[in-house]
Motif scaffolding. Sequence first.
Motif, PDB file in Angstrom:
ATOM      1  N   ILE A 100      10.160 -13.209  -6.649  1.00 46.88           N
ATOM      2  CA  ILE A 100       9.407 -12.077  -7.131  1.00 46.88           C
ATOM      3  C   ILE A 100       8.509 -11.179  -6.273  1.00 46.88           C
ATOM      4  CG2 ILE A 100       8.026 -11.204  -9.125  1.00 46.88           C
ATOM      5  CD1 ILE A 100       9.624 -13.161 -10.825  1.00 46.88           C
ATOM      6  N   LEU A 101       7.596 -12.139  -5.793  1.00 43.58           N
ATOM      7  CA  LEU A 101       6.492 -11.434  -5.025  1.00 43.58           C
ATOM      8  C   LEU A 101       6.882 -11.067  -3.595  1.00 43.58           C
ATOM      9  CD1 LEU A 101       3.890 -14.389  -5.718  1.00 43.58           C
ATOM     10  CD2 LEU A 101       3.732 -12.319  -6.590  1.00 43.58           C
ATOM     11  N   HIS A 102       7.797 -11.796  -3.077  1.00 49.38           N
ATOM     12  CA  HIS A 102       8.716 -11.239  -1.822  1.00 49.38           C
ATOM     13  C   HIS A 102       9.289 -10.045  -1.992  1.00 49.38           C
ATOM     14  CE1 HIS A 102       8.363 -15.827  -0.098  1.00 49.38           C
ATOM     15  NE2 HIS A 102       7.099 -15.056   0.195  1.00 49.38           N
ATOM     16  N   ALA A 103       9.840  -9.966  -3.014  1.00 54.65           N
ATOM     17  CA  ALA A 103      10.567  -8.416  -3.279  1.00 54.65           C
ATOM     18  C   ALA A 103       9.537  -7.404  -3.359  1.00 54.65           C
ATOM     19  CB  ALA A 103      11.255  -8.728  -4.680  1.00 54.65           C
ATOM     20  N   PRO A 146       8.704   0.233   0.228  1.00 56.68           N
ATOM     21  CA  PRO A 146       8.486   0.875   1.306  1.00 56.68           C
ATOM     22  C   PRO A 146       7.089   0.850   1.971  1.00 56.68           C
ATOM     23  CG  PRO A 146       9.878   2.088  -0.407  1.00 56.68           C
ATOM     24  CD  PRO A 146       9.598   0.666  -0.887  1.00 56.68           C
ATOM     25  N   ASP A 147       6.817   1.028   3.332  1.00 58.71           N
ATOM     26  CA  ASP A 147       5.608   0.496   3.665  1.00 58.71           C
ATOM     27  C   ASP A 147       5.305   1.248   4.836  1.00 58.71           C
ATOM     28  OD1 ASP A 147       3.000  -0.549   4.316  1.00 58.71           O
ATOM     29  OD2 ASP A 147       3.790  -2.642   4.672  1.00 58.71           O
ATOM     30  N   HIS A 148       4.920   2.574   4.704  1.00 57.93           N
ATOM     31  CA  HIS A 148       4.954   3.465   5.986  1.00 57.93           C
ATOM     32  C   HIS A 148       3.790   3.164   6.830  1.00 57.93           C
ATOM     33  CE1 HIS A 148       3.993   7.781   7.512  1.00 57.93           C
ATOM     34  NE2 HIS A 148       4.452   6.984   8.503  1.00 57.93           N
ATOM     35  N   GLY A 149       3.636   2.737   8.012  1.00 53.60           N
ATOM     36  CA  GLY A 149       2.792   2.189   8.902  1.00 53.60           C
ATOM     37  C   GLY A 149       2.325   0.765   8.624  1.00 53.60           C
ATOM     38  N   VAL A 154       1.791   4.960  -4.201  1.00 57.05           N
ATOM     39  CA  VAL A 154       3.298   4.995  -4.505  1.00 57.05           C
ATOM     40  C   VAL A 154       3.894   3.656  -3.929  1.00 57.05           C
ATOM     41  CG1 VAL A 154       5.507   6.276  -4.018  1.00 57.05           C
ATOM     42  CG2 VAL A 154       3.607   7.504  -4.739  1.00 57.05           C
ATOM     43  N   SER A 155       3.657   3.247  -2.837  1.00 61.72           N
ATOM     44  CA  SER A 155       4.048   2.050  -2.400  1.00 61.72           C
ATOM     45  C   SER A 155       4.057   0.681  -3.160  1.00 61.72           C
ATOM     46  CB  SER A 155       3.750   1.679  -0.833  1.00 61.72           C
ATOM     47  OG  SER A 155       4.169   0.493  -0.308  1.00 61.72           O
ATOM     48  N   ALA A 156       2.674   0.817  -3.729  1.00 61.11           N
ATOM     49  CA  ALA A 156       2.207  -0.218  -4.469  1.00 61.11           C
ATOM     50  C   ALA A 156       3.080  -0.196  -5.994  1.00 61.11           C
ATOM     51  CB  ALA A 156       0.906  -0.384  -4.936  1.00 61.11           C
ATOM     52  N   GLY A 157       3.378   1.234  -6.276  1.00 61.64           N
ATOM     53  CA  GLY A 157       4.334   1.232  -7.427  1.00 61.64           C
ATOM     54  C   GLY A 157       5.630   0.823  -7.186  1.00 61.64           C
ATOM     55  N   CYS A 158       6.182   1.075  -6.077  1.00 63.04           N
ATOM     56  CA  CYS A 158       7.592   0.613  -5.816  1.00 63.04           C
ATOM     57  C   CYS A 158       7.603  -0.908  -5.622  1.00 63.04           C
ATOM     58  CB  CYS A 158       7.893   0.858  -4.188  1.00 63.04           C
ATOM     59  SG  CYS A 158       8.378   3.052  -4.149  1.00 63.04           S
ATOM     60  N   ILE A 179      -5.510   0.494  -9.271  1.00 64.81           N
ATOM     61  CA  ILE A 179      -4.760  -0.456 -10.166  1.00 64.81           C
ATOM     62  C   ILE A 179      -3.523   0.358 -10.739  1.00 64.81           C
ATOM     63  CG2 ILE A 179      -4.398  -1.802 -12.170  1.00 64.81           C
ATOM     64  CD1 ILE A 179      -7.653  -2.253 -12.015  1.00 64.81           C
ATOM     65  N   VAL A 180      -2.143  -0.076 -10.101  1.00 69.68           N
ATOM     66  CA  VAL A 180      -1.076   0.772 -10.422  1.00 69.68           C
ATOM     67  C   VAL A 180      -0.489   0.213 -11.766  1.00 69.68           C
ATOM     68  CG1 VAL A 180      -0.627   1.623  -8.152  1.00 69.68           C
ATOM     69  CG2 VAL A 180       0.437  -0.387  -8.998  1.00 69.68           C
TER      70      VAL A 180
END
Length: 183
Positions: free
Chosen positions: A29-32, A37-40, A109-113, A154-155
Motif C-alpha cells: 500500500i505504501l509503495h503504491a 506522479p512525481d514531477h521533479g 495533487v501528487s500527494a492526493g494521487c 494535509i490532503v
Amino acid sequence: MDALELLINRRSASRLTEPAPAGEVLQNILHAGMRAPDHGTLQPWRFIIIENEGRERFSHLLEQAARDSQLDDKAIEKARTSPFRAPMIITVVAHCEASAKVPRWEQVVSAGCAVMAMQMAAVAQGFNGIWRSGPWTDHPQVRAAFGCREQDAIVGFLYLGTPQLKANTTVVAPDSEAFVSYF
C-alpha cells in the motif's frame, strides 16, 4: 480483480473493522502511494500511520481541537470518536518544497494521487478504505501534530481496514458525455 475493473468500479467503504493491513500488504500500500506522479522527483508526500494507541492519541487531539474551536457537544463527540471508524488511518501530508519547476499545487495533487493509489492497493489485496478530509486538514493543532510546515498540506486521512459489508463489486458508470469534450 484486474486493474481496470478495480479502477472503474472504485468505491469507498465507510464501515471498516479489524484486521488492518499489515506486513507485506501494508508495504505494498505504501509503495503504491510512492508511485504517484512525481514531477521533479520531489517525493512530496509523507505518510503517518495511526493505529492501536495512536488512535487514542488522535482521538484526544481531535477532541481538544474541537473544544478549542468552541464546537458544540455533538461535534466534539464526533471528533472524539472518528478515529475509531477503522483500525488504521494513514494521514497523508503534501510535503511541499519551493521549486522553480514544480509549483506547490502540483505537489499537493501528487500527494492526493498517492491517497488514491494506496486505497486501490488496499482493495486489490482484500481490504478497503475511505478518504476523509474536512476541516481537520486545516486546523492549526492538527497540522502541528503532524509536523506540517506552513507550505505543507494535509490532503486527507485514509481510513483502512476490512469492509464490514460486502459491497456491490460493480457500479453504474456515469455518462461520460457530460464531462468530456474535445479540443
